[in-house]
Design an enzyme around this catalytic site. Sequence first.
Site, PDB file in Angstrom:
ATOM      1  N   LYS A 208      -3.921  -1.813  -8.253  1.00 31.06           N
ATOM      2  CA  LYS A 208      -2.933  -1.040  -9.027  1.00 31.06           C
ATOM      3  C   LYS A 208      -2.568   0.259  -8.313  1.00 31.06           C
ATOM      4  O   LYS A 208      -1.399   0.616  -8.220  1.00 31.06           O
ATOM      5  CB  LYS A 208      -3.484  -0.696 -10.428  1.00 31.06           C
ATOM      6  CG  LYS A 208      -3.828  -1.902 -11.279  1.00 31.06           C
ATOM      7  CD  LYS A 208      -4.171  -1.505 -12.697  1.00 31.06           C
ATOM      8  CE  LYS A 208      -5.424  -0.664 -12.859  1.00 31.06           C
ATOM      9  NZ  LYS A 208      -6.678  -1.326 -12.458  1.00 31.06           N
TER      10      LYS A 208
ATOM     11  N   ARG B 252      -4.988   0.799 -21.641  1.00 30.48           N
ATOM     12  CA  ARG B 252      -6.141  -0.046 -21.345  1.00 30.48           C
ATOM     13  C   ARG B 252      -6.692  -0.691 -22.607  1.00 30.48           C
ATOM     14  O   ARG B 252      -7.668  -1.449 -22.526  1.00 30.48           O
ATOM     15  CB  ARG B 252      -7.237   0.812 -20.722  1.00 30.48           C
ATOM     16  CG  ARG B 252      -7.531   0.507 -19.255  1.00 30.48           C
ATOM     17  CD  ARG B 252      -8.559   1.499 -18.804  1.00 30.48           C
ATOM     18  NE  ARG B 252      -9.247   1.197 -17.597  1.00 30.48           N
ATOM     19  CZ  ARG B 252      -8.977   1.762 -16.433  1.00 30.48           C
ATOM     20  NH1 ARG B 252      -7.967   2.573 -16.299  1.00 30.48           N
ATOM     21  NH2 ARG B 252      -9.724   1.493 -15.384  1.00 30.48           N
TER      22      ARG B 252
ATOM     23  N   ARG C 188     -14.785  -0.387  -1.289  1.00 28.25           N
ATOM     24  CA  ARG C 188     -13.756   0.663  -1.355  1.00 28.25           C
ATOM     25  C   ARG C 188     -14.297   2.033  -0.922  1.00 28.25           C
ATOM     26  O   ARG C 188     -15.357   2.455  -1.353  1.00 28.25           O
ATOM     27  CB  ARG C 188     -13.228   0.759  -2.790  1.00 28.25           C
ATOM     28  CG  ARG C 188     -12.206   1.860  -2.974  1.00 28.25           C
ATOM     29  CD  ARG C 188     -11.344   1.614  -4.157  1.00 28.25           C
ATOM     30  NE  ARG C 188     -12.040   1.727  -5.430  1.00 28.25           N
ATOM     31  CZ  ARG C 188     -11.442   1.564  -6.612  1.00 28.25           C
ATOM     32  NH1 ARG C 188     -10.170   1.260  -6.677  1.00 28.25           N
ATOM     33  NH2 ARG C 188     -12.138   1.680  -7.727  1.00 28.25           N
TER      34      ARG C 188
ATOM     35  N   ARG D 232     -16.611   6.043  -4.700  1.00 26.76           N
ATOM     36  CA  ARG D 232     -16.563   6.521  -6.076  1.00 26.76           C
ATOM     37  C   ARG D 232     -17.883   6.211  -6.778  1.00 26.76           C
ATOM     38  O   ARG D 232     -18.464   5.158  -6.568  1.00 26.76           O
ATOM     39  CB  ARG D 232     -15.415   5.813  -6.820  1.00 26.76           C
ATOM     40  CG  ARG D 232     -14.112   6.560  -6.725  1.00 26.76           C
ATOM     41  CD  ARG D 232     -12.978   5.771  -7.283  1.00 26.76           C
ATOM     42  NE  ARG D 232     -13.219   5.194  -8.607  1.00 26.76           N
ATOM     43  CZ  ARG D 232     -12.266   4.628  -9.346  1.00 26.76           C
ATOM     44  NH1 ARG D 232     -11.029   4.569  -8.890  1.00 26.76           N
ATOM     45  NH2 ARG D 232     -12.538   4.117 -10.522  1.00 26.76           N
TER      46      ARG D 232
ATOM     47  N   ARG E 106     -17.670  -2.300 -15.802  1.00 25.92           N
ATOM     48  CA  ARG E 106     -16.222  -2.053 -15.846  1.00 25.92           C
ATOM     49  C   ARG E 106     -15.450  -3.367 -15.979  1.00 25.92           C
ATOM     50  O   ARG E 106     -14.480  -3.457 -16.719  1.00 25.92           O
ATOM     51  CB  ARG E 106     -15.778  -1.313 -14.570  1.00 25.92           C
ATOM     52  CG  ARG E 106     -16.224   0.140 -14.562  1.00 25.92           C
ATOM     53  CD  ARG E 106     -16.141   0.738 -13.179  1.00 25.92           C
ATOM     54  NE  ARG E 106     -14.782   0.885 -12.698  1.00 25.92           N
ATOM     55  CZ  ARG E 106     -14.452   0.927 -11.414  1.00 25.92           C
ATOM     56  NH1 ARG E 106     -15.388   0.824 -10.470  1.00 25.92           N
ATOM     57  NH2 ARG E 106     -13.209   1.081 -11.052  1.00 25.92           N
TER      58      ARG E 106
END
Length: 244
Positions: free
Chosen positions: A32, A107, A153, A186, A197
Amino acid sequence: MEAQAIPLFAASHSGTTTVGPVILLGAPGAGKGTQAKRIAEYYGIPQISTGDILRENIRLGTELGKAASSLMERGELVSDDLVCQMVARRVAAPDCALGMILDGFPRTVNQAEWLDKHLAEYHFFETERGRKRPVVVQLVVEYNQLLRRLTGRRTCPACGRIYNVFTTPPNADGVCDVDGVTLVTRKDDREEVIAERLKNYEAQTLPLVSYYSGQKLLTVVDGAGDPDEITAEAFKAIEHGDRL
Ligand code: AMP
């Protein structure tokens, strides 16, 4: 009608027509953020990432940041009330006059209902042909690939550029190609938090697929494909979506 080809990354969109709200829907790691940046740049409208705004609040030590911090570290959602208030403040800014890309919002179905009401109540994106409704683009990526993307990531804390150690590594290990700053992982991209998540995404966010497809606003895109093709699909949905 034959869809018109949209030049990828042509200088930019005119910057004067109303684009309206573009909602990017997808699991964490679906891409996204990457797509939001491309769309924002092309249309000259802002990317509103609720995750980024919350992280900035945590960094600044605001009340909102304090309320959000432990929830985010556990991979849970921040309350609808807090997030909606935060979005209301952000979309009131003048740079949202022609449109915005919502990245990570809504969300939950509650947030989506709030957004519908808020945009209508404050007369957002009204044109002579009526009010522009949201374009919702869902990026679909299968579970194992999401895991790989999230665990790999790395982000540059200076310029925000996103890398992946497996698929798009920086030229030098652990360092941003653009500004040489050390890349960071992160806090919520740790494996145990990722599982939480993804579970929360399925339970709380996936119901938005039927919410928006029921309103004929949804375009589903294979998020595992070539990023340029995904951008082209998003542009097509924005240009040709019959949303009035
Ligand atoms: P993201 O950067 O979009 O992956 O978001 C990181 C975290 O911020 C999420 O795991 C949530 O804890 C919180 N968050 C971001 N957007 C929302 C939202 N729309 N509603 C509730 N929590 C959110």
